[in-house]
Design an enzyme around this catalytic site. Structure first.
Site, PDB file in Angstrom:
ATOM      1  N   ASP A 112       0.829  -1.208   0.000  1.00 15.03           N
ATOM      2  CA  ASP A 112       0.000   0.000   0.000  1.00 15.03           C
ATOM      3  C   ASP A 112       0.865   1.262   0.000  1.00 15.03           C
ATOM      4  OD1 ASP A 112      -2.342   1.426  -0.038  1.00 15.03           O
ATOM      5  OD2 ASP A 112      -2.759   1.220   2.105  1.00 15.03           O
ATOM      6  N   HIS A 126       2.638   3.569  -9.094  1.00 17.45           N
ATOM      7  CA  HIS A 126       2.397   2.136  -9.311  1.00 17.45           C
ATOM      8  C   HIS A 126       3.585   1.503 -10.049  1.00 17.45           C
ATOM      9  CE1 HIS A 126      -1.506   2.463  -7.629  1.00 17.45           C
ATOM     10  NE2 HIS A 126      -2.049   3.139  -8.632  1.00 17.45           N
ATOM     11  N   LEU A 142      10.375 -20.734  -4.525  1.00 19.31           N
ATOM     12  CA  LEU A 142       9.379 -19.847  -3.903  1.00 19.31           C
ATOM     13  C   LEU A 142       8.020 -19.972  -4.594  1.00 19.31           C
ATOM     14  CD1 LEU A 142       8.860 -17.244  -2.022  1.00 19.31           C
ATOM     15  CD2 LEU A 142       9.229 -15.959  -4.117  1.00 19.31           C
TER      16      LEU A 142
HETATM   17  C1  IPE Z   1      -5.499  -2.646  -0.306  1.00 18.43           C
HETATM   18  O1  IPE Z   1      -5.134  -1.332  -0.470  1.00 18.43           O
HETATM   19  C2  IPE Z   1      -5.462  -3.362  -1.614  1.00 18.43           C
HETATM   20  C3  IPE Z   1      -4.141  -3.555  -2.215  1.00 18.43           C
HETATM   21  C4  IPE Z   1      -3.003  -3.260  -1.683  1.00 18.43           C
HETATM   22  C5  IPE Z   1      -4.157  -4.184  -3.489  1.00 18.43           C
HETATM   23  P1  IPE Z   1      -6.211  -0.164  -0.649  1.00 18.43           P
HETATM   24  O2  IPE Z   1      -5.423   1.097  -0.779  1.00 18.43           O
HETATM   25  O3  IPE Z   1      -7.133  -0.496  -1.754  1.00 18.43           O
HETATM   26  O4  IPE Z   1      -6.995  -0.226   0.717  1.00 18.43           O
HETATM   27  P2  IPE Z   1      -7.906   0.867   1.458  1.00 18.43           P
HETATM   28  O5  IPE Z   1      -8.895   1.374   0.466  1.00 18.43           O
HETATM   29  O6  IPE Z   1      -6.965   1.949   1.900  1.00 18.43           O
HETATM   30  O7  IPE Z   1      -8.498   0.145   2.604  1.00 18.43           O
HETATM   31  C1  IPE Z   2      -1.338   0.347  -3.463  1.00 19.73           C
HETATM   32  O1  IPE Z   2      -1.181   1.707  -3.495  1.00 19.73           O
HETATM   33  C2  IPE Z   2      -1.653  -0.253  -4.828  1.00 19.73           C
HETATM   34  C3  IPE Z   2      -3.029  -0.740  -4.967  1.00 19.73           C
HETATM   35  C4  IPE Z   2      -3.967  -0.683  -4.077  1.00 19.73           C
HETATM   36  C5  IPE Z   2      -3.375  -1.317  -6.241  1.00 19.73           C
HETATM   37  P1  IPE Z   2      -2.417   2.708  -3.484  1.00 19.73           P
HETATM   38  O2  IPE Z   2      -2.794   2.987  -4.906  1.00 19.73           O
HETATM   39  O3  IPE Z   2      -3.511   2.216  -2.636  1.00 19.73           O
HETATM   40  O4  IPE Z   2      -1.741   4.000  -2.863  1.00 19.73           O
HETATM   41  P2  IPE Z   2      -2.393   4.988  -1.814  1.00 19.73           P
HETATM   42  O5  IPE Z   2      -2.900   4.160  -0.677  1.00 19.73           O
HETATM   43  O6  IPE Z   2      -3.469   5.722  -2.525  1.00 19.73           O
HETATM   44  O7  IPE Z   2      -1.248   5.866  -1.399  1.00 19.73           O
HETATM   45 MG    MG Z   3      -4.012   2.452  -0.690  1.00 20.47          MG
END
Ligand code: IPE
Ligand code: IPE
Ligand code: MG
Length: 259
Positions: free
Chosen positions: A23, A40, A134
């Protein structure tokens, strides 16, 4: 449990199964005045790194949460980006993963995914099926409630058609019918970016996982961060509802029964 020394001389416990909620790509980019897409993209670099480090440390199973069932609520352009990056990752890295003896498994629903993505995911699983290194579980279009719902439907169908007796349903059968069937529960669930929630990840499998939350954003999660997390894991006392060995020597019952 296996232990190893970190470069700073601290003891790390090596989990058999490490699951990561990757995240913070968006916030990483935001802080640098970059686009979320660039965040990303940098996240994929960190994915390559964690795979190599997991192999190096002898972790047996690595689960990466890449796209949740709830991530469909993001803007279509971001969803396109995330899907494009998954395709790019598999197209570019599958040969390397295969050479690294990695077995790829994808957990999640294939519903709603376009044919070319499904074909790529199948290709990754098929090519690496017999690898013995792995196990890389990619949680893509994954939601734990959806996974549990699919399992219940599947078992109900087996009962309905007479192939299964309701009384035969037990915990191990349930585990077998989840996407993660055959994979041990994660020892550690790690989430980057400072958020402290599961966001619909591995609800059944997390029953006795250790949770580690780190503040750094996913693109910044490197070898050093991983080692710090494994040192933290090494300090945890996993009791699984029992008492730890040290405590057992001190309990009156243990003394009475002679230990
Ligand atoms: C969780 O992250 C999903 C992934 C890392 C793929 P999100 O960014 O979607 O989660 P919330 O919305 O903060 O709970
Ligand atoms: C995690 O990073 C990737 C996915 C959930 C796909 P985020 O896109 O959720 O990044 P934040 O949480 O908005 O910083
Ligand atoms: Mg996120």
């Amino acid at each position: 449990m296996r232990f190893a020394k970190s470069p700073s001389g601290k003891t790390m416990a090596i989990p058999r199964h490490l699951a990561i909620i990757m995240d913070g790509n968006g916030r990483w980019a935001n802080e640098r005045k970059l686009t979320r897409t660039q965040g990303h993209r940098q996240g994929v670099v960190a994915v390559r790194e964690i795979v190599t480090n997991a192999i190096d440390l002898g972790i047996e199973y690595l689960t990466l949460f890449a796209f949740s069932s709830e991530n469909w609520s993001r803007p279509p352009s971001e969803i396109r980006d995330l899907f494009g990056l998954l395709k790019l990752f598999i197209n570019k890295d599958l040969a390397t993963l295969h050479k690294q003896n990695v077995r790829v498994r994808v957990m999640g629903s294939r519903d709603g995914l376009e044919g070319d993505i499904v074909a790529l995911l199948d290709k990754a699983e098929t090519l690496t099926r017999n690898n013995s290194g792995l196990v890389l579980m990619i949680a893509f279009n994954y939601g734990a409630r959806q996974e549990i719902t699919a399992m219940v439907q599947h078992l109900a169908h087996e009962v309905e058609t007479g192939r299964l007796k309701a009384d035969a349903i037990n915990e191990s059968l349930i585990a077998q019918y989840l996407y993660s069937g055959g994979v041990p529960d994660p020892d550690v669930i790690l989430r980057t970016s400072g958020e402290q929630r599961l966001s619909n990840f591995l609800l059944w499998q997390a029953a006795y996982s250790e949770f580690i939350f780190v503040d750094c954003y996913w693109p910044d999660f490197d070898r050093n961060q991983l080692e710090l997390a494994l040192v933290e894991f090494g300090c945890r006392n996993r009791r699984f509802g029992g008492v730890s060995v040290d405590e057992m020597e001190l309990t009156p019952n243990a003394l009475v029964s002679g230990g």
